[in-house]
Design an enzyme around this catalytic site. Structure first.
Site, PDB file in Angstrom:
ATOM      1  N   ASP A 171       2.882   4.769   4.405  1.00  0.00           N
ATOM      2  CA  ASP A 171       2.076   5.474   5.438  1.00  0.00           C
ATOM      3  C   ASP A 171       2.319   4.957   6.949  1.00  0.00           C
ATOM      4  O   ASP A 171       2.122   5.709   8.095  1.00  0.00           O
ATOM      5  CB  ASP A 171       0.615   5.386   5.229  1.00  0.00           C
ATOM      6  CG  ASP A 171       0.025   6.362   4.379  1.00  0.00           C
ATOM      7  OD1 ASP A 171       0.342   7.668   4.719  1.00  0.00           O
ATOM      8  OD2 ASP A 171      -1.016   6.387   3.623  1.00  0.00           O
ATOM      9  N   LYS A 191       2.040  15.410  -3.269  1.00  0.00           N
ATOM     10  CA  LYS A 191       3.157  14.379  -2.995  1.00  0.00           C
ATOM     11  C   LYS A 191       3.565  13.964  -4.409  1.00  0.00           C
ATOM     12  O   LYS A 191       4.649  13.659  -4.374  1.00  0.00           O
ATOM     13  CB  LYS A 191       1.924  13.086  -2.639  1.00  0.00           C
ATOM     14  CG  LYS A 191       1.723  13.153  -1.085  1.00  0.00           C
ATOM     15  CD  LYS A 191       0.553  12.424  -0.789  1.00  0.00           C
ATOM     16  CE  LYS A 191       0.167  12.448   0.598  1.00  0.00           C
ATOM     17  NZ  LYS A 191      -1.181  11.629   1.083  1.00  0.00           N
ATOM     18  N   GLN A 230      -4.646   7.190  -0.870  1.00  0.00           N
ATOM     19  CA  GLN A 230      -5.100   8.307   0.040  1.00  0.00           C
ATOM     20  C   GLN A 230      -6.554   8.214   0.735  1.00  0.00           C
ATOM     21  O   GLN A 230      -7.425   7.694   0.133  1.00  0.00           O
ATOM     22  CB  GLN A 230      -5.465   9.482  -0.949  1.00  0.00           C
ATOM     23  CG  GLN A 230      -5.638  11.095  -0.456  1.00  0.00           C
ATOM     24  CD  GLN A 230      -4.889  11.415   0.451  1.00  0.00           C
ATOM     25  OE1 GLN A 230      -3.342  11.245   0.136  1.00  0.00           O
ATOM     26  NE2 GLN A 230      -4.916  12.329   1.237  1.00  0.00           N
TER      27      GLN A 230
HETATM   28  N1  GUN Z   1      -5.255  11.574   4.675  1.00  0.00           N
HETATM   29  C1  GUN Z   1      -4.995  12.271   5.534  1.00  0.00           C
HETATM   30  N2  GUN Z   1      -3.834  12.082   6.076  1.00  0.00           N
HETATM   31  C2  GUN Z   1      -3.336  11.044   5.252  1.00  0.00           C
HETATM   32  C3  GUN Z   1      -2.169  10.385   5.476  1.00  0.00           C
HETATM   33  O1  GUN Z   1      -1.172  10.673   6.272  1.00  0.00           O
HETATM   34  N3  GUN Z   1      -2.025   9.180   4.512  1.00  0.00           N
HETATM   35  C4  GUN Z   1      -2.877   9.070   3.671  1.00  0.00           C
HETATM   36  N4  GUN Z   1      -2.896   8.031   2.907  1.00  0.00           N
HETATM   37  N5  GUN Z   1      -4.299   9.529   3.525  1.00  0.00           N
HETATM   38  C5  GUN Z   1      -4.444  10.722   4.459  1.00  0.00           C
END
Ligand code: GUN
Length: 278
Positions: free
Chosen positions: A114, A47, A91
Site C-alpha cells: 500500500d 483485489k 483493508q
Molecule cells: N481503503 C480505501 N483505499 C484503500 C487503499 O488504497 N488501501 C487500503 N488498504 N485500504 C483502502
C-alpha cells in the site's frame, strides 16, 4: 478526450501475467479484511480476483470485527515471516477500537504494497521511492498515458488525505511539476483551480467541482467515487460540464478506480523482485 482507466489497467495486468508465467515462484499478496463492511468486502474480493487473473499467489484473511489489536498485530507478524507472501495489505478503514497507524507500522516496509508505512512515505518525500501508494501512483500512470510533459506544469490537488492527496502532491512534485494542495479550508477554490493545467480531485463530494472552474485545455483526474441517492456512481467532478473544457478527463467509474488495483499488483511485483534479488 477520455482517459480509459479500464483499458490501461487491463494492459498492465496482461503485461504482468506474461511476466509471472515465466517465474518459478509466484508473487504473493495477503489481504486482511477486518469485519464485514460491504464496500470493503467488494474491494477485497476485487483485489483477490485481480491477483488470480495475473497468476499471483493470494491469501484472503477475514478477521472478526471484535479482533484485538494484539491479535491483528500477531497476524501481520506471521505474514511478515511467511516467504510465500511478498505483499501485505490491511483493508482500511479499520473498526474504531483498532489503531490503524500501529497496524501499518507493523507491516514489514519491504512488504508494504500500500506504500503507507512511514518508511515508504519518507522515501517518496525524498524522491527515492520504493513502494508508492497505489492510487496516486496509478494517477501518474494515467497522466503518462496522455503523453503530456508534467515538468513545470501547474497542478492542483484537491484533498490532503494520507492515502491520496498528500502522496499525490509528492508524486507530482517528483515529476517536477509546480504543486498546490487545496482542502476543505482553502479560500476561493474556483480561483485556485482556474490556474491549473492539471487537476486531481480526491474530496468525496459528489459532482462538487464545476466545469466553469476548470481552465480550458486542463487535464482533469477524478479520484472520487460517490454514490448518488439513485444508486449511480459519480466522481467529485461534474463530468458533463468539465468534459467540455478539459483536454483529457477520467470518467467515474472506469478512470482511476481500476488503476488502484492494477497498481497494487505492480507494487506486489516490485516487492517480489526485491525479495528474489536478496
Ligand atoms: N481503503 C480505501 N483505499 C484503500 C487503499 O488504497 N488501501 C487500503 N488498504 N485500504 C483502502
Amino acid at each position: 478526450m477520455i482517459i480509459d482507466g479500464r483499458k490501461i489497467a487491463q494492459d498492465l495486468r496482461t503485461d504482468m501475467a506474461t511476466q509471472v508465467a515465466l517465474f518459478g515462484r509466484k508473487p504473493g499478496l495477503a489481504v486482511i479484511l477486518v469485519g464485514d463492511d460491504p464496500a470493503s468486502s467488494v474491494y477485497v474480493r476485487n483485489k483477490g480476483n485481480a491477483c488470480e487473473e495475473v497468476g499471483f499467489y493470494t491469501e484472503k484473511i477475514n478477521k472478526p470485527n471484535d479482533i484485538t489489536q494484539a491479535e491483528l498485530l500477531a497476524e501481520i507478524e506471521r505474514l511478515n515471516n511467511d516467504d510465500r507472501v511478498d505483499g501485505i495489505l490491511v483493508q482500511l478503514p479499520l473498526p474504531k477500537h483498532l489503531d490503524a497507524n500501529q497496524v501499518i507500522e507493523t507491516i514489514d516496509p519491504t512488504k508494504d504494497v500500500d506504500g503507507f508505512h512511514s518508511e515508504n512515505i519518507g522515501k517518496l518525500m525524498q524522491n527515492k521511492p520504493f513502494l508508492r501508494p497505489c492510487t496516486p501512483k496509478g494517477v501518474m500512470t494515467l497522466l503518462a498515458a496522455t503523453g503530456v510533459d508534467l515538468v513545470g506544469k501547474n497542478c492542483v490537488v484537491v484533498g490532503a488525505s494520507n492515502i491520496v492527496g498528500r502522496p499525490m502532491a509528492m508524486e507530482l512534485l517528483n515529476a517536477r511539476a509546480t504543486v498546490t494542495i487545496c482542502h476543505s479550508k482553502t479560500q476561493d477554490l474556483p480561483n485556485k483551480l482556474k490556474q491549473a493545467d492539471i487537476v486531481v480531485t480526491a474530496v468525496g463530494i459528489a459532482q462538487m467541482i464545476q466545469g466553469e472552474w476548470i481552465k480550458q485545455g486542463a487535464i482533469v483526474i477524478d479520484v472520487g467515487i460517490n454514490r448518488l441517492d439513485n444508486g449511480s456512481l459519480v466522481g467529485d467532478v461534474d463530468f458533463e460540464s468539465a468534459e467540455k473544457v478539459a483536454s483529457w478527463i477520467t470518467p467515474v467509474p472506469g478512470g482511476v478506480g481500476p488503476m488502484t488495483i492494477a497498481t497494487l499488483l505492480e507494487n506486489t511485483l516490485i516487492a517480489y523482485k526485491a525479495r528474489e534479488e536478496k
